[in-house]
Scaffold this active site. Structure first.
Site, PDB file in Angstrom:
ATOM      1  N   CYS A  74      16.413  -4.115 -44.470  1.00 39.04           N
ATOM      2  CA  CYS A  74      16.405  -4.435 -43.045  1.00 39.04           C
ATOM      3  C   CYS A  74      16.407  -5.952 -42.863  1.00 39.04           C
ATOM      4  CB  CYS A  74      15.175  -3.826 -42.377  1.00 39.04           C
ATOM      5  SG  CYS A  74      14.961  -4.279 -40.640  1.00 39.04           S
ATOM      6  N   CYS A 388      12.105 -22.322 -29.420  1.00 41.23           N
ATOM      7  CA  CYS A 388      12.345 -21.177 -30.307  1.00 41.23           C
ATOM      8  C   CYS A 388      13.365 -21.524 -31.383  1.00 41.23           C
ATOM      9  CB  CYS A 388      12.804 -19.956 -29.500  1.00 41.23           C
ATOM     10  SG  CYS A 388      14.347 -20.212 -28.581  1.00 41.23           S
TER      11      CYS A 388
END
Length: 431
Positions: A74, A388
């Site tokens: 993943c 971010c």
């Protein structure tokens, strides 16, 4: 050699080990500094190669066993093989390197890293869905490192447990639908009291499928919404009405939001981040503050509790409307909001020409360079920048220091996304 042996020298920002073989850099997935490993090549490039660990010959003292059985497949997590304390050190190093390399600046003081819950923290997310004939099942998960593929998950330990432990159940549910080939994604949105799932479907659902989705929601106490077309088409299936909201304890503020609205992913970190932001802004009762990229008012309304006035500006008109509604919801009358595309020059607008002693920037990954062409004005002497993306922050820090005469007083990282390569940070600029 088919599986050459390498020694890992350092770690990249995305969690891969860095080795050198025959004078060429090799990025090795799953390896940590100090380890020796046999590697298998994944892709060759002119200036570097990509590989993954085939066999560990020696293990780093830092290595821990990943909690998730899907780690390494993943693409959601990059650092589960490192303890949380080391993860945050890596992210701080990434920020420092970006400041030095891109912005040619460094903070006068490093802030202590902020952290919160390591697991089960993710209240917003998007699961991809695909019906796979060969497996005769609906694959539900995040994208793999190769984004063409969806990781076939059974569990996710970073998602809220209400969803993360029900990935298999979601796969079985979708596999039971006539529309199993038409469900493209599931959007997750959680408030303080409600966890909602938005099912994106490419064709209309038959009544039997609607009943199965509703029954799943009832059984697991999850709100179920449908999205047949674009974002504006989202509507509740069960219950008939939906009240998503979360409380900011620090400011006694309650924010209502819609399922597809942007909210900070990690609720606990959001509380800590707001507290740190208020501390760094040092808002006084006579301050007028400008909050750019304000969204729902996540920072604006807590600032309004302390300032004389605050102006929030955001490009999404829907978010601006909900920010204004949230001000009214919380009986806050000293906050004003404007819709404006902040990638454009708004130097001539009334809100940009007004005087602000303090300013907050919380831009998307692309940063705030366009805004810094006409702001801050001369009267602004304190800026807090919530970021971010460390590269964008570093670039904009260079602009604020070298063009606008600020000094980078403090900076540090905040682990909004534990176990991932995502670096959230905050910086204080003083003039």
């Amino acid at each position: 050699m088919h599986n050459p042996e390498v020694e890992i020298e350092s770690l990249t920002h995305d969690g891969r080990g860095v080795a050198r073989l025959d004078g060429k850099t090799v990025f090795v997935a799953g390896a940590l500094p100090g380890e020796r490993a046999l590697i298998r090549y994944i892709k060759r490039h002119r200036n570097y190669d990509e590989a993954r660990v085939e066999e560990l010959l020696s293990r780093s003292v830092d290595r821990v066993e990943p909690r998730c059985p899907h780690f390494g497949v993943c693409g959601g997590c990059a650092f589960q093989h490192l303890p949380a304390g080391r993860q945050i050190e890596v992210k701080q190093n990434v920020l420092a390197e970006n400041f030095e390399r891109i912005g040619k600046v460094s903070p006068e003081r490093w802030l202590p890293p902020l952290g919160d819950e390591e697991w089960g923290y993710r209240r917003k997310g998007r699961l991809s869905v695909k019906w796979v004939e060969q497996k005769n099942k609906a694959v539900v998960g995040f994208r793999e490192d190769n984004p063409r593929f969806i990781a076939d998950l059974s569990v996710c330990h970073t998602l809220l447990p209400e969803v993360g432990r029900r990935i298999d159940a979601l796969s079985e549910l979708i596999g039971s639908l006539e529309a199993r080939r038409e469900i493209a994604q599931i959007e997750i949105a959680a408030g303080d009291d409600t966890v909602a799932l938005v099912f994106r479907h490419l064709l209309p659902l038959v009544e039997a499928d609607r009943e199965k989705l509703k029954a799943f929601g009832v059984q697991h106490d999850l709100a179920i919404l449908l999205q047949p077309k674009g974002p504006d088409s989202v509507h509740p299936l069960w219950p008939e009405t939906l009240d998503l909201h979360f409380r900011i304890v620090e400011a006694d503020v309650d924010l209502a939001f819609k399922p597809l609205d942007f909210i900070q992913v990690n609720a606990g970190m959001n509380q800590r981040m707001i507290r740190r932001t208020l501390d760094l802004l040092d808002v006084q009762a006579d301050d007028v503050v400008l909050d750019l990229f304000c969204g729902l008012g996540n920072f604006t309304l807590p600032i309004a509790r302390h300032a004389a006035a605050v102006v929030g500006v955001e490009g999404d008109e829907g978010l601006v409307a909900r920010a204004a509604a949230n001000a009214e919801r919380n009986d806050i009358d000293n906050a004003r909001f404007h819709a404006a595309d902040l990638l454009l020059n708004h130097a001539s607008t009334a809100w940009a020409r007004a005087g602000y002693g303090k300013m907050l920037l919380d831009p998307p990954r692309s940063g705030a360079a366009a805004v810094l062409d006409y702001l801050p004005r001369k009267g602004t002497d304190r800026i807090v920048y919530v970021s971010c993306h460390p590269g964008s922050l570093a670039r904009d820090a260079g602009i604020l220091v070298n063009r606008h005469g600020f000094r980078l007083a403090e900076a540090g990282v905040m682990d909004m996304f534990p176990h991932t390569a995502h670096v959230e940070s905050i910086a204080l600029f003083i003039r």
